[in-house]
Scaffold this motif. Structure first.
Motif, PDB file in Angstrom:
ATOM      1  N   LEU A  20      32.896  27.082 118.673  1.00  0.00           N
ATOM      2  CA  LEU A  20      32.001  28.239 118.552  1.00  0.00           C
ATOM      3  C   LEU A  20      31.708  28.832 119.921  1.00  0.00           C
ATOM      4  O   LEU A  20      31.641  30.056 120.079  1.00  0.00           O
ATOM      5  N   PHE A  21      31.536  27.965 120.923  1.00  0.00           N
ATOM      6  CA  PHE A  21      31.268  28.466 122.276  1.00  0.00           C
ATOM      7  C   PHE A  21      32.405  29.345 122.773  1.00  0.00           C
ATOM      8  O   PHE A  21      32.177  30.411 123.339  1.00  0.00           O
ATOM      9  N   ALA A  22      33.649  28.926 122.560  1.00  0.00           N
ATOM     10  CA  ALA A  22      34.799  29.710 123.017  1.00  0.00           C
ATOM     11  C   ALA A  22      34.839  31.070 122.342  1.00  0.00           C
ATOM     12  O   ALA A  22      35.133  32.092 122.979  1.00  0.00           O
ATOM     13  N   VAL A  23      34.506  31.108 121.044  1.00  0.00           N
ATOM     14  CA  VAL A  23      34.492  32.388 120.327  1.00  0.00           C
ATOM     15  C   VAL A  23      33.362  33.274 120.837  1.00  0.00           C
ATOM     16  O   VAL A  23      33.526  34.494 120.970  1.00  0.00           O
ATOM     17  N   ILE A  24      32.222  32.673 121.135  1.00  0.00           N
ATOM     18  CA  ILE A  24      31.084  33.450 121.661  1.00  0.00           C
ATOM     19  C   ILE A  24      31.448  34.090 122.990  1.00  0.00           C
ATOM     20  O   ILE A  24      31.104  35.257 123.250  1.00  0.00           O
ATOM     21  N   VAL A  25      32.135  33.351 123.856  1.00  0.00           N
ATOM     22  CA  VAL A  25      32.566  33.916 125.145  1.00  0.00           C
ATOM     23  C   VAL A  25      33.454  35.134 124.920  1.00  0.00           C
ATOM     24  O   VAL A  25      33.326  36.151 125.601  1.00  0.00           O
TER      25      VAL A  25
ATOM     26  N   LEU B  95      44.662  40.543 115.163  1.00  0.00           N
ATOM     27  CA  LEU B  95      44.708  39.913 116.481  1.00  0.00           C
ATOM     28  C   LEU B  95      43.384  39.240 116.825  1.00  0.00           C
ATOM     29  O   LEU B  95      43.369  38.155 117.416  1.00  0.00           O
ATOM     30  N   ALA B  96      42.267  39.876 116.471  1.00  0.00           N
ATOM     31  CA  ALA B  96      40.960  39.288 116.766  1.00  0.00           C
ATOM     32  C   ALA B  96      40.793  37.946 116.056  1.00  0.00           C
ATOM     33  O   ALA B  96      40.294  36.973 116.632  1.00  0.00           O
ATOM     34  N   VAL B  97      41.220  37.876 114.801  1.00  0.00           N
ATOM     35  CA  VAL B  97      41.129  36.628 114.044  1.00  0.00           C
ATOM     36  C   VAL B  97      42.024  35.557 114.674  1.00  0.00           C
ATOM     37  O   VAL B  97      41.607  34.398 114.840  1.00  0.00           O
ATOM     38  N   LEU B  98      43.240  35.928 115.039  1.00  0.00           N
ATOM     39  CA  LEU B  98      44.157  34.968 115.644  1.00  0.00           C
ATOM     40  C   LEU B  98      43.629  34.475 116.990  1.00  0.00           C
ATOM     41  O   LEU B  98      43.733  33.290 117.320  1.00  0.00           O
ATOM     42  N   ILE B  99      43.065  35.388 117.783  1.00  0.00           N
ATOM     43  CA  ILE B  99      42.504  35.006 119.082  1.00  0.00           C
ATOM     44  C   ILE B  99      41.402  33.963 118.898  1.00  0.00           C
ATOM     45  O   ILE B  99      41.373  32.938 119.588  1.00  0.00           O
ATOM     46  N   CYS B 100      40.483  34.241 117.969  1.00  0.00           N
ATOM     47  CA  CYS B 100      39.387  33.297 117.737  1.00  0.00           C
ATOM     48  C   CYS B 100      39.925  31.939 117.283  1.00  0.00           C
ATOM     49  O   CYS B 100      39.405  30.886 117.682  1.00  0.00           O
ATOM     50  N   GLY B 101      40.966  31.955 116.458  1.00  0.00           N
ATOM     51  CA  GLY B 101      41.559  30.703 116.016  1.00  0.00           C
ATOM     52  C   GLY B 101      42.168  29.911 117.162  1.00  0.00           C
ATOM     53  O   GLY B 101      41.956  28.693 117.279  1.00  0.00           O
TER      54      GLY B 101
ATOM     55  N   GLY C 214      41.927  25.629 121.186  1.00  0.00           N
ATOM     56  CA  GLY C 214      41.998  25.238 122.590  1.00  0.00           C
ATOM     57  C   GLY C 214      40.750  24.531 123.060  1.00  0.00           C
ATOM     58  O   GLY C 214      40.826  23.554 123.816  1.00  0.00           O
ATOM     59  N   ALA C 215      39.574  25.004 122.604  1.00  0.00           N
ATOM     60  CA  ALA C 215      38.309  24.380 122.990  1.00  0.00           C
ATOM     61  C   ALA C 215      38.191  22.982 122.388  1.00  0.00           C
ATOM     62  O   ALA C 215      37.727  22.041 123.051  1.00  0.00           O
TER      63      ALA C 215
END
Length: 500
Positions: free
Chosen positions: A395-400, A485-491, A496-497
């Motif tokens: 969640l932290f990585a997505v928030i960033v 792309l936004a969904v894939l990036i968050c995934g 990665g986190a």
């Protein structure tokens, strides 16, 4: 006042330099209101969670005015005093300013300009387009793949503006519309920049500001690049196939004379000379060696961040890379037989053309100096520490990623955005138990995603103007892809986190 005497002025978004100048003044004023404080630091200089306490900044009004006045100077070569932690041009200690990154930007600018002056890169892409002209889908995939590769390794973006005169007529000749050409160029290079692996203007600057190696996190970024590039190519190719079957489904339509223009521009471009081939080989080898020199191979291959480096690892940083690209620029000039006068002039011109992004980095670093000397950086960190504490790493990585979206709109310069935000974001990663490399990837993903469509970038606005498709039509075309792309990036960021 008569009609016509009042001229209507179209609003133009301020340049990155103007925005950062305003940010500098705003932060300086806010530093009077934000309480001073600091964390205890560990052996690596990272803040220790839970150790924040209020302190007196010790600055007089004169000191604060001096910081504002010297902000650009300190942003370039400010020295951090080992005892007090204060930054200034006359102290003794470690370099705090971004002189190393600044010189690297000038060096790679000189290299890119020399390469473009040889005509080898333009000629190579033109030849590729011509050879694949009868294989539409393969042509789209080939051009987008090359543009994406150039984007991920060296931030290829503005350079694409010169290809509309070639690719638009070529796509029209194949039965496609102008939107196919626009998507091929903007999205091809843009997704590469979004998934930058060793792009010096994004990954490089952000990694430097975060205090990590350029190669940290390259495995995740490479996986993202492969996946997102494939999705983007498939999206554009699918639209192109649909338009070819039914031209009425075109989102851009066809202008009068499109067919005639296409027929005129479909001639075979000049072939590659031996010199051009040699230059392209040198360019490929230089970027391959850059990747080799910065990747922490032991960590990448074993998955252990603390693994002992292999004997062949170079561990190069910006001083070495600046020297590499300066030497490579001279080598390209010699291979292309440019001559001493032309090579010297091109080197100077290239460095001069990249002064602007260099100054953006310096100004952004100057803002962090003001915050450091006023001792408010740790206060800002402390204000969000409670929000980060207890948050899952995914969640932290997505928030960033989400937090950086509006910042990318305000500061379209990736270099300036990175230098400004990383001193805050990187320590937050320590609190959240996430690798700083993931934060760098999240930041550059936000910057790259926004730059695919925001009207503050010359690549997007200039591209749609050259292709004559209309900005609103391009947004309609790109919107579904942007969501995917936004969904894939968050995934990818969450994965990665979790694995960091």
């Amino acid at each position: 006042m008569g009609p016509g005497s009042r001229s209507a002025r179209k609003f133009t978004f301020p340049s990155a330099i103007t925005v950062l100048a305003a940010v500098t003044l705003t932060v300086w004023l806010l530093a009077f209101l934000i309480p001073s404080g600091q964390y205890e630091r560990d052996a690596d200089g990272a803040p220790v969670e839970g150790t924040y306490q209020r302190v007196d900044s010790g600055q007089s009004l004169t000191d604060r005015f001096d910081d504002l006045f010297l902000a650009p100077v300190n942003g370039l070569y400010g020295i951090q005093d080992a005892g007090s932690g204060e930054v200034g041009p006359d102290f003794s200690g470690e370099l705090y300013g971004s002189a190393g990154v600044f010189l690297f930007v000038l060096a790679i600018g000189a290299f890119i300009t020399v390469v473009l002056a040889t005509g080898a890169l333009d000629r190579g892409i033109s030849r590729l387009a011509h050879r694949l002209r009868r294989r539409g889908t393969l042509l789209i995939a080939g051009i987008m793949g090359i543009f994406s590769l150039l984007g991920t390794v060296e931030g290829w973006a503005e350079e694409t503006l010169g290809f509309y005169g070639l690719i638009v007529p070529l796509m029209l000749a194949l039965g496609y519309d102008r939107m196919v050409a626009t998507g091929t160029i903007i999205l091809g290079s843009g997704v590469g920049v979004l998934c930058s692996t060793v792009n010096p203007f994004a990954t490089g600057v952000a990694s430097s500001a975060a205090g990590i190696s350029l190669g940290d996190g390259i495995v995740l970024r490479a996986a993202m690049w492969l996946a997102l590039t494939a999705v983007t190519i498939a999206y554009v190719a699918r639209y192109a196939s649909r338009v070819r079957r039914d031209p009425a489904r075109s989102l851009s339509g066809f202008l009068p004379g499109d067919r005639e223009q296409a027929a005129e521009a479909a001639g075979e471009p000049p072939g590659l000379t031996g010199t051009h081939r040699a230059v392209l080989v040198v360019v490929a080898l230089v970027f391959a060696f850059m990747v080799f020199s910065v990747v922490p191979w032991s960590s990448a291959l074993t998955g252990d961040a603390d693994a002992e480096p292999y004997g062949f690892e170079l561990g190069w940083s910006f001083p070495h890379l600046a020297a590499l690209f300066l030497a490579a620029a001279v080598l390209v000039g010699l291979v292309a037989r440019m001559g001493e006068q032309r090579l010297s002039a091109t080197l100077v011109q290239g460095a001069g053309d990249f002064i602007s992004p260099g100054l953006v980095i310096v100004l952004a670093r100057g803002v962090t100096v003001i915050m450091n000397n006023a001792r408010v950086t740790d206060t800002v960190l402390h204000s969000v520490e409670s929000a980060v504490r207890g948050t899952s790493s995914a969640l932290f990585a997505v928030i960033v990623f989400v937090v950086n979206l509006p910042l990318a709109f305000l500061i379209p310069s990736s270099s300036g955005h990175a230098t400004l935000s990383m001193p805050i974001l990187a320590p937050l990663a320590d609190f959240a138990g996430v690798s700083r490399a993931v934060v760098v990837t999240a930041w550059q993903s936000a910057s790259g995603w926004m730059n695919l469509w925001v009207p503050t970038t010359a690549v997007t606005i200039g591209g749609v103007a050259l292709a004559k498709v209309g900005y609103h039509r391009y947004l309609r075309f790109a919107a579904p892809l942007l969501a995917v792309l936004a969904v894939l990036i968050c995934g990818f960021l969450a994965l990665g986190a979790a694995l960091s």
